[in-house]
Design a protein around this motif. Structure first.
Motif, mmCIF file in Angstrom:
data_model
loop_
_atom_site.group_PDB
_atom_site.id
_atom_site.type_symbol
_atom_site.label_atom_id
_atom_site.label_comp_id
_atom_site.label_asym_id
_atom_site.label_seq_id
_atom_site.Cartn_x
_atom_site.Cartn_y
_atom_site.Cartn_z
ATOM 1 N N VAL A 103 0.851 -1.190 0.000
ATOM 2 C CA VAL A 103 0.000 0.000 0.000
ATOM 3 C C VAL A 103 0.886 1.238 0.000
ATOM 4 N N ALA A 104 0.757 2.045 -1.036
ATOM 5 C CA ALA A 104 1.498 3.306 -1.121
ATOM 6 C C ALA A 104 0.753 4.354 -0.325
ATOM 7 N N GLY A 105 1.288 4.731 0.784
ATOM 8 C CA GLY A 105 0.638 5.703 1.650
ATOM 9 C C GLY A 105 1.351 5.730 2.980
ATOM 10 N N SER A 106 0.639 6.071 4.015
ATOM 11 C CA SER A 106 1.212 6.184 5.350
ATOM 12 C C SER A 106 0.384 5.343 6.297
ATOM 13 N N ASP A 107 1.001 4.866 7.373
ATOM 14 C CA ASP A 107 0.146 4.267 8.384
ATOM 15 C C ASP A 107 -0.401 5.370 9.296
ATOM 16 N N LEU A 108 -1.433 5.024 10.038
ATOM 17 C CA LEU A 108 -2.104 6.009 10.879
ATOM 18 C C LEU A 108 -1.172 6.520 11.971
ATOM 19 N N VAL A 154 -3.220 4.235 5.472
ATOM 20 C CA VAL A 154 -4.042 5.297 4.893
ATOM 21 C C VAL A 154 -3.445 5.689 3.554
ATOM 22 N N SER A 155 -4.211 5.507 2.486
ATOM 23 C CA SER A 155 -3.759 5.874 1.149
ATOM 24 C C SER A 155 -4.713 6.897 0.546
ATOM 25 N N ARG A 156 -4.372 7.379 -0.629
ATOM 26 C CA ARG A 156 -5.182 8.398 -1.283
ATOM 27 C C ARG A 156 -6.550 7.840 -1.643
ATOM 28 N N GLY A 157 -7.590 8.638 -1.397
ATOM 29 C CA GLY A 157 -8.948 8.240 -1.730
ATOM 30 C C GLY A 157 -9.296 8.543 -3.172
ATOM 31 N N THR A 158 -10.582 8.421 -3.467
ATOM 32 C CA THR A 158 -11.025 8.548 -4.852
ATOM 33 C C THR A 158 -11.444 9.955 -5.226
ATOM 34 N N HIS A 165 -8.389 6.385 1.697
ATOM 35 C CA HIS A 165 -8.846 4.996 1.693
ATOM 36 C C HIS A 165 -8.028 4.262 2.738
ATOM 37 N N VAL A 166 -8.727 3.597 3.650
ATOM 38 C CA VAL A 166 -8.091 2.990 4.807
ATOM 39 C C VAL A 166 -8.070 1.473 4.653
ATOM 40 N N TYR A 167 -6.932 0.881 5.015
ATOM 41 C CA TYR A 167 -6.790 -0.577 5.017
ATOM 42 C C TYR A 167 -6.392 -1.040 6.421
ATOM 43 N N LEU A 168 -6.958 -2.146 6.832
ATOM 44 C CA LEU A 168 -6.516 -2.824 8.056
ATOM 45 C C LEU A 168 -5.601 -3.964 7.650
ATOM 46 N N THR A 169 -4.488 -4.092 8.363
ATOM 47 C CA THR A 169 -3.525 -5.130 8.019
ATOM 48 C C THR A 169 -3.157 -5.946 9.244
ATOM 49 N N ASP A 170 -2.277 -6.912 9.037
ATOM 50 C CA ASP A 170 -1.727 -7.769 10.073
ATOM 51 C C ASP A 170 -2.757 -8.747 10.623
ATOM 52 N N PHE A 171 -3.393 -9.478 9.725
ATOM 53 C CA PHE A 171 -4.285 -10.547 10.141
ATOM 54 C C PHE A 171 -3.570 -11.887 10.250
ATOM 55 N N GLY A 172 -2.281 -11.948 9.983
ATOM 56 C CA GLY A 172 -1.598 -13.225 9.958
ATOM 57 C C GLY A 172 -1.413 -13.865 11.316
ATOM 58 N N TRP A 319 -0.128 11.818 0.979
ATOM 59 C CA TRP A 319 -0.665 10.455 0.872
ATOM 60 C C TRP A 319 0.211 9.567 -0.011
ATOM 61 N N ALA A 320 0.893 10.155 -0.967
ATOM 62 C CA ALA A 320 1.646 9.328 -1.903
ATOM 63 C C ALA A 320 2.971 8.837 -1.322
ATOM 64 N N GLU A 321 3.317 9.291 -0.119
ATOM 65 C CA GLU A 321 4.585 8.868 0.472
ATOM 66 C C GLU A 321 4.544 7.362 0.746
ATOM 67 N N PRO A 322 5.429 6.582 0.164
ATOM 68 C CA PRO A 322 5.349 5.122 0.278
ATOM 69 C C PRO A 322 5.936 4.624 1.588
ATOM 70 N N VAL A 323 5.220 4.877 2.681
ATOM 71 C CA VAL A 323 5.716 4.513 3.989
ATOM 72 C C VAL A 323 4.606 3.878 4.794
ATOM 73 N N PHE A 324 4.862 2.738 5.395
ATOM 74 C CA PHE A 324 4.088 2.338 6.540
ATOM 75 C C PHE A 324 5.004 1.626 7.499
ATOM 76 N N VAL A 325 4.764 1.832 8.773
ATOM 77 C CA VAL A 325 5.664 1.340 9.795
ATOM 78 C C VAL A 325 4.884 0.438 10.726
ATOM 79 N N GLU A 326 5.331 -0.780 10.921
ATOM 80 C CA GLU A 326 4.717 -1.690 11.870
ATOM 81 C C GLU A 326 5.495 -1.644 13.146
ATOM 82 N N ARG A 327 4.867 -1.140 14.170
ATOM 83 C CA ARG A 327 5.534 -1.068 15.460
ATOM 84 C C ARG A 327 5.071 -2.219 16.340
#
Length: 328
Positions: A103-108, A154-158, A165-172, A319-327
């Motif tokens: 996901v190209a965007g930022s985490d919350l 959080v990525s760019r919306g429409t 546009h929000v995504y939830l991750t880390d269901f593994g 929004w286009a910053e390709p960063v997300f960080v899992e803490r």
């Protein structure tokens, strides 16, 4: 240097350029207690993915490995616009891995650290999308148990009506069974202390209402600029989740109507039976309370240090910053 050392205590560059299970690792983008996440190239389909590699000691546990495979497949089967798609999960050379959409965007977490508290309208939009994802997972028998800003992308919306546009991750690493507790079979606690439900702390069974609590903690932070409980050490924080009442949100956000306080009190109830039955029920109540005060489109409060009457500069979100960080 061994594979285990290079994955979790070595320099991030040590795996860059290497291939694992048909993926060429390009850059480390996140690191937590149980996994490292890389941007990688799928050499078979020529696409960029987020590749999560789990700690080697987890792969050595037969029970965890079987559960990981089963639950990753269950998560991959969920087709939902606000859940990061899982492309593949498996094991290679003793390493458990999950390949997900990049996901190209930022985490919350990154967004809140940069912007501070967000306007109520933004908070409700973000909360609604996360709640929709969580309820969809619950319908499939999955409980996330680690809802936190770092797991919300959080990525760019429409358009202007849907700016993000929000995504939830880390269901593994979720629990498939509603009878299981907040601990993994290898004795590791699953959850992040600022957002952990009381039943996870005490080791009681968890269900969907555990995620209602976690989501409420996150939304509280979106609006207040900090989680509901602030304590000097971990033990005091765990105690607060189990026994202390959360401070009213309006103490930090006096611009919000008083109707929002009982909404959070219910969502953050100590007993699961006293909470909202679903995440979308919580968001619906929050939306109604905020709208009743006529502040849904209001601005967030200024950061500390802003002078009265001074305009708070608000650059466009990157929004286009390709960063997300899992803490962790």
């Amino acid at each position: 240097m061994s594979r285990e050392t290079s994955l979790f205590s070595g320099r991030p560059s040590e795996l860059v350029g290497q291939q694992i299970a048909g993926y060429r690792i390009e850059q480390e983008i996140g690191r937590g207690g149980m996994a490292v996440v890389y941007r990688a190239r799928d050499l078979r389909l020529e696409r960029t993915v987020a590749l999560k590699l789990l700690a080697p000691e987890l792969a050595r546990n037969d029970t965890f490995r079987r559960r990981f495979t089963h639950e990753s497949r269950a998560a991959a089967a969920i087709d939902h616009p606000h859940i990061v798609p899982v492309f593949e999960a498996g094991e290679t050379d003793g390493v458990l891995y999950i390949a997900m959409r990049f996901v190209a965007g930022s985490d919350l977490r990154h967004l809140l650290d940069r912007e501070g508290p967000l306007p109520p309208a933004t908070a409700v939009r973000v909360a609604a999308q996360v709640a929709s994802a969580l309820d969809a997972a619950h319908d499939h028998g999955l409980v996330h148990r680690d809802v936190k800003p770092g797991n919300i992308l959080v990525s760019r919306g429409t358009d202007s009506d849907h700016p993000e546009h929000v995504y939830l991750t880390d269901f593994g690493l979720t629990k498939k069974s509603l009878s299981l507790t907040g601990f993994t079979t290898v004795g590791q606690f699953v959850g992040t202390l600022d957002y952990v439900a009381p039943e996870q702390i005490s080791g009681r069974p968890v269900d969907a209402r555990c995620d209602v609590y976690g989501l409420a903690c996150v939304v509280y932070e979106i609006l207040a600029g900090h989680p509901p409980f602030l304590r000097d050490d971990d033990m005091a924080l765990l105690w607060a989740h189990q026994y202390d009442d959360p401070p009213p949100l309006t103490e930090a956000r006096p611009d919000l109507p008083p109707q929002v306080d009982p909404v959070f009190a219910k969502a953050l109830a100590k007993r699961p039976d006293d909470r909202y039955p679903s995440c979308l029920d919580f968001v619906a109540a929050l939306r109604a309370a905020a709208a009743g005060g006529g502040v849904v489109t209001g601005a967030a409060p200024a950061r500390a240090g802003r002078q009265p009457g001074e305009e708070r500069p608000k650059p466009p979100p990157r929004w286009a910053e390709p960063v997300f960080v899992e803490r962790a």
